[in-house]
Every structure is written in structure tokens, then in C-alpha cells.
Scaffold this motif. Structure first.
Motif, mmCIF file in Angstrom:
data_model
loop_
_atom_site.group_PDB
_atom_site.id
_atom_site.type_symbol
_atom_site.label_atom_id
_atom_site.label_comp_id
_atom_site.label_asym_id
_atom_site.label_seq_id
_atom_site.Cartn_x
_atom_site.Cartn_y
_atom_site.Cartn_z
ATOM 1 N N ALA A 292 0.826 -1.203 0.000
ATOM 2 C CA ALA A 292 0.000 0.000 0.000
ATOM 3 C C ALA A 292 0.862 1.255 0.000
ATOM 4 O O ALA A 292 0.611 2.208 -0.757
ATOM 5 C CB ALA A 292 -0.929 -0.005 1.211
ATOM 6 N N MET A 293 1.902 1.277 0.841
ATOM 7 C CA MET A 293 2.766 2.449 0.925
ATOM 8 C C MET A 293 3.515 2.681 -0.379
ATOM 9 O O MET A 293 3.714 3.825 -0.800
ATOM 10 C CB MET A 293 3.740 2.290 2.099
ATOM 11 C CG MET A 293 3.067 2.342 3.463
ATOM 12 S SD MET A 293 4.196 1.967 4.835
ATOM 13 C CE MET A 293 5.324 3.358 4.756
ATOM 14 N N ARG A 294 3.926 1.608 -1.027
ATOM 15 C CA ARG A 294 4.650 1.752 -2.293
ATOM 16 C C ARG A 294 3.743 2.309 -3.402
ATOM 17 O O ARG A 294 4.231 2.779 -4.427
ATOM 18 C CB ARG A 294 5.234 0.413 -2.743
ATOM 19 C CG ARG A 294 6.327 -0.113 -1.842
ATOM 20 C CD ARG A 294 7.500 -0.658 -2.611
ATOM 21 N NE ARG A 294 8.301 0.400 -3.196
ATOM 22 C CZ ARG A 294 9.186 0.230 -4.173
ATOM 23 N NH1 ARG A 294 9.353 -0.966 -4.699
ATOM 24 N NH2 ARG A 294 9.889 1.238 -4.630
ATOM 25 N N CYS A 295 2.438 2.250 -3.167
ATOM 26 C CA CYS A 295 1.478 2.836 -4.114
ATOM 27 C C CYS A 295 1.004 4.219 -3.674
ATOM 28 O O CYS A 295 0.104 4.790 -4.277
ATOM 29 C CB CYS A 295 0.283 1.908 -4.291
ATOM 30 S SG CYS A 295 0.685 0.377 -5.178
ATOM 31 N N GLY A 296 1.606 4.746 -2.609
ATOM 32 C CA GLY A 296 1.291 6.102 -2.177
ATOM 33 C C GLY A 296 0.167 6.224 -1.177
ATOM 34 O O GLY A 296 -0.391 7.318 -1.012
ATOM 35 N N LEU A 297 -0.162 5.140 -0.466
ATOM 36 C CA LEU A 297 -1.228 5.190 0.533
ATOM 37 C C LEU A 297 -0.638 5.231 1.943
ATOM 38 O O LEU A 297 0.223 4.406 2.278
ATOM 39 C CB LEU A 297 -2.137 3.961 0.442
ATOM 40 C CG LEU A 297 -3.309 3.987 -0.536
ATOM 41 C CD1 LEU A 297 -2.817 4.067 -1.971
ATOM 42 C CD2 LEU A 297 -4.171 2.739 -0.346
ATOM 43 N N PRO A 298 -1.085 6.163 2.780
ATOM 44 C CA PRO A 298 -0.774 6.048 4.207
ATOM 45 C C PRO A 298 -1.557 4.865 4.760
ATOM 46 O O PRO A 298 -2.662 4.572 4.290
ATOM 47 C CB PRO A 298 -1.268 7.367 4.781
ATOM 48 C CG PRO A 298 -2.377 7.783 3.872
ATOM 49 C CD PRO A 298 -1.991 7.293 2.498
#
Length: 421
Positions: A292-298
Motif C-alpha cells: 500500500a505504501m509503495r502505491c502512495g497510501l498512508p
């Protein structure tokens, strides 16, 4: 160099499969890489495997489930291991035969039982690296006792967090075995990252009790009540599916929370969201957090042992809440739902901070460990021991004695229990 991964079942779903495929793909750029799946139950893997990586099953359950040796219990695979009932004399035989004839210079086991096979059956010229995708403390005293004996024959052992590596160094006496934290890697994104504008919370993983999707659904209910334009999508499959569907209906969330089934790859689904979420009671690493973080999601996550705290910088690229605290989980979700600017800023930080889990930095660590182990075995010496070995030996001996005592007590209680039936 030829490197082989020994995997339980490459045709299923789960974090170990994903992380193994990811590391195999990253290594395939400079090495000949093979994934050996002990079991096979379907024609094709659920997750896509890089075509540069070969896949070899050893036992095909579609045709060999009734094989005479498949009906006899395993003798090499440890009885205290979680997957023991799925192993047999046939798996013992096939794993042993493969290890005896493989051209691989390095074999990497991916779960405790397979690490035991590797330690006991691999020829001396093969470099043996065990991976721990769970944690030492999650294993029973009986299994830990077995691992203490077998793991001394490994060249190296990797854990997915520094916390678990420290636990192995403190509680296990493994002279000459390098214990090192090697985080799971996630491939570099190929799609544009999420922009934080979608009114969507995304979660993914196996639908099993420890992941606590029930808690996530319950925590989301007040969010949906206050912000009815927001949605929750849960990706995955598993034994909790029917119960979760009923819970969603009972809470009146049928138009707000959705069980989406399995999706592979997940990247296309993560980038549609604005917040990632996990409510697990226990998370050895947290593969979906990194995805998720690697896709820009907190990511809003429970602060469970062991992984989330080593991935999320609380308040900077995500939020950590106490395990099992529904109100705190709701409050954290609302905090990001209600603050567009903060949510987007944290998403950008998540994208930046999660780069350390990309293929390049992780494969560099893996190759360094592999090269060191190959050189050590080639010269006839073991990998150098960590400093402070005498003190650790005394501490680990205490843990070993306790585990033996607990294992004996557990067997005694089990025997008494059987006698009363």
C-alpha cells in the motif's frame, strides 16, 4: 549462480508466496533462479511468476493424493510444525531426492519445516539458508527445541524484522550461523501512485481470524455513518469470508463495505484507494502494508508484533493504534478521512519511505548474505559469529531448558487428556 527456493505451495495465496516470488524475480536479473513447490493443487499459480524464474512442483495433489506414501505421516518434516498434516513420507522422499540431485549452489527454505529438511538432507556442498516468515515466539516450545538442533546445520537464517532477529540471537544457540534481518521486498510500481482523492479505504490479505477483518469492518461502521460517501474494499479469500459477509449485512454496510475476492497483482487496486488499513492481532512483517505504501497510501495499522512498527513511522506515513482497540482504529481512520491535506502529505511520505523495501536495496542485502555464505562454505569455514557469543550462549541455554520443560509438560498433559477420553 543457481539459487533455488523451497516453498510449501507456490499455487496458493499468502505473504510467503508473494515475498518469495518477489525476491526470486529480483535475483533473476543476475542469477539462475528456481522456485520448487513441495505441493501443487492447481494448474497455474494464483500469483504471476516472472518468466525468468522456473517453477517445479514435487508432489501434485491432483493426481497423487491417494499415493500409498502420501497416506503415511512424514518422518523428516517436524511433527510440531503447523503444516505437518499436509506432509507425508512422499514429501519426505521427493524433497530428499530433489536436494540430492539439484544443481543449485544455494537453496533457501521458506518455513521452519522446510528449513529442517534443508538442514538434514541437503548435500554438504550446498549453501543452506533458512528463512523465517513468522516469528520465533510464535512457535511452540516443542518446535523451537527441534529447530535448535536442526538449524545449527544451516549457513544462515533470515528473519523479516530486526526484532525477530534479535529474538533468535538471544534465545537460540546457533554457533556459526549468521542470523540477519532481511525484509520482504515489493516490486517497483508500474502504475501512477494514488493521489489521495478517492474516498476509498483498501485492505488485503487472507481472510483468517488473526487478520481481524471483523474488527476493521466494525471500526469502519462509524466512518461510513459520518461520511457515507466513503467505501471499504477488502481483497482476499479465506475461512472468514461468510462470517464477514454476514457482519457487513448485520451492520447495514452492504452499500459501503465490500469483499472483493482475491486480486493479483494488487497494485491496480491499491492505487484506486486513498488509505490502506490492517487490524491484525499479529503480523510477522506486513507485506500488504508495504504494498500500500509503495502505491502512495498512508496505512492505518494495529501496532501488533512484529512488523508494522518497523515499516510505519507513526504520524508521518501512517498511524499505529493499539491491538484490538476498535475505537482507536475508528478514530485513526476518521483522522485521515477528514483531513485531505494531511492524508495526501502522508501518502507522499509513505511512497518515499517505502522505497527501502524495493527490489534493489533488498536484493543487495540478500546477495551480500549469499556471497558471504558461499565464500564461507567454499573455504571450509562457517560464517563468522556475531560478537558477544559467550553471553548469548548462557542466555540461550536458559531459554532452551525452559522450552524442553514446557514441551515435556505439554506432552504429559496431552497424554493425560487422551487417557480420560
Amino acid at each position: 549462480m543457481k539459487i533455488s527456493f523451497l516453498l510449501h505451495n507456490a499455487y496458493g495465496i499468502g505473504g510467503t508466496i508473494t515475498s518469495t516470488f518477489n525476491l526470486a524475480q529480483a535475483l533473476a536479473g543476475r542469477h539462475e533462479v528456481e522456485v520448487v513447490s513441495v505441493l501443487r493443487h492447481r494448474e497455474h499459480p494464483t500469483f504471476a511468476l516472472d518468466p525468468r524464474v522456473s517453477l517445479r512442483p514435487l508432489v501434485d495433489l491432483r493426481h497423487e493424493k491417494e499415493h500409498p506414501l502420501c497416506l503415511k505421516p512424514a518422518r523428516v518434516f517436524p511433527a510440531a510444525e503447523y503444516r505437518y498434516r499436509q506432509y507425508s513420507e512422499l514429501t519426505d522422499l521427493r524433497i530428499g531426492e530433489w536436494l540430492a540431485q539439484t544443481a543449485a549452489e544455494v537453496v533457501i527454505g521458506t518455513r521452519p519445516g522446510l528449513n529442517v529438511h534443508l538442514a538434514r538432507q541437503a548435500p554438504e556442498h550446498i549453501v543452506r539458508i533458512g528463512q523465517e516468515h513468522l516469528t520465533l515466539d510464535s512457535h511452540s516450545p516443542r518446535l523451537r527445541t527441534t529447530l535448535r538442533r536442526a538449524y545449527r546445520r544451516l549457513d544462515a537464517l533470515t528473519t523479516v524484522t530486526e526484532a525477530d532477529a534479535a529474538s533468535y540471537r538471544r534465545k537460540m544457540r546457533l554457533p556459526g550461523v549468521r542470523v540477519k534481518a532481511l525484509p520482504n521486498s515489493v516490486p517497483d510500481p508500474v502504475l501512477p501512485e494514488a493521489d489521495g482523492t478517492a474516498k476509498l479505504i483498501v485492505a488485503a490479505g487472507r481472510l483468517v481470524p488473526v487478520k481481524r477483518y471483523d474488527l476493521l469492518v466494525e471500526a469502519f461502521a462509524p466512518v461510513a455513518a459520518a461520511h457515507p460517501d466513503w467505501r471499504l474494499r477488502i481483497y482476499g479469500r479465506g475461512q472468514e469470508q461468510a462470517r464477514l459477509r454476514q457482519l457487513i449485512e448485520d451492520l447495514g454496510l452492504s452499500d459501503h463495505a465490500f469483499l472483493m475476492g482475491a486480486a493479483a497483482p494488487m497494485e491496480a487496486e491499491w492505487v484506486k484507494g486513498s488509505i490502506g488499513a490492517t487490524a491484525a492481532d499479529f503480523e510477522p512483517f506486513g507485506m500488504t502494508i508495504v504494498e500500500a505504501m509503495r502505491c502512495g497510501l498512508p496505512v492505518v495499522s494495529t501496532d501488533c508484533p512484529y512488523g508494522p512498527r518497523e515499516i510505519i513511522e507513526d504520524g508521518a506515513d501512517g498511524l499505529l493504534v493499539p491491538v484490538g482497540d476498535r475505537e482507536a482504529l475508528t478514530a485513526a481512520l476518521l483522522e485521515l478521512v477528514q483531513d485531505d491535506e494531511r492524508r495526501r502529505h502522508m501518502g507522499r511520505r509513505a511512497l518515499q519511505n517505502a522505497r527501502r523495501f524495493g527490489p534493489v536495496p533488498v536484493v543487495e542485502q540478500a546477495e551480500c548474505l549469499i556471497d558471504e555464505a558461499v565464500a564461507a562454505r567454499g573455504s571450509g569455514r562457517r560464517v563468522a559469529a556475531e560478537p558477544g557469543r559467550m553471553q548469548r550462549a548462557l542466555v540461550s541455554e536458559g531459554f532452551a531448558v525452559r522450552d524442553v520443560a514446557r514441551a515435556v509438560a505439554s506432552r504429559a498433559l496431552h497424554t493425560v487428556g487422551r487417557g480420560r477420553r
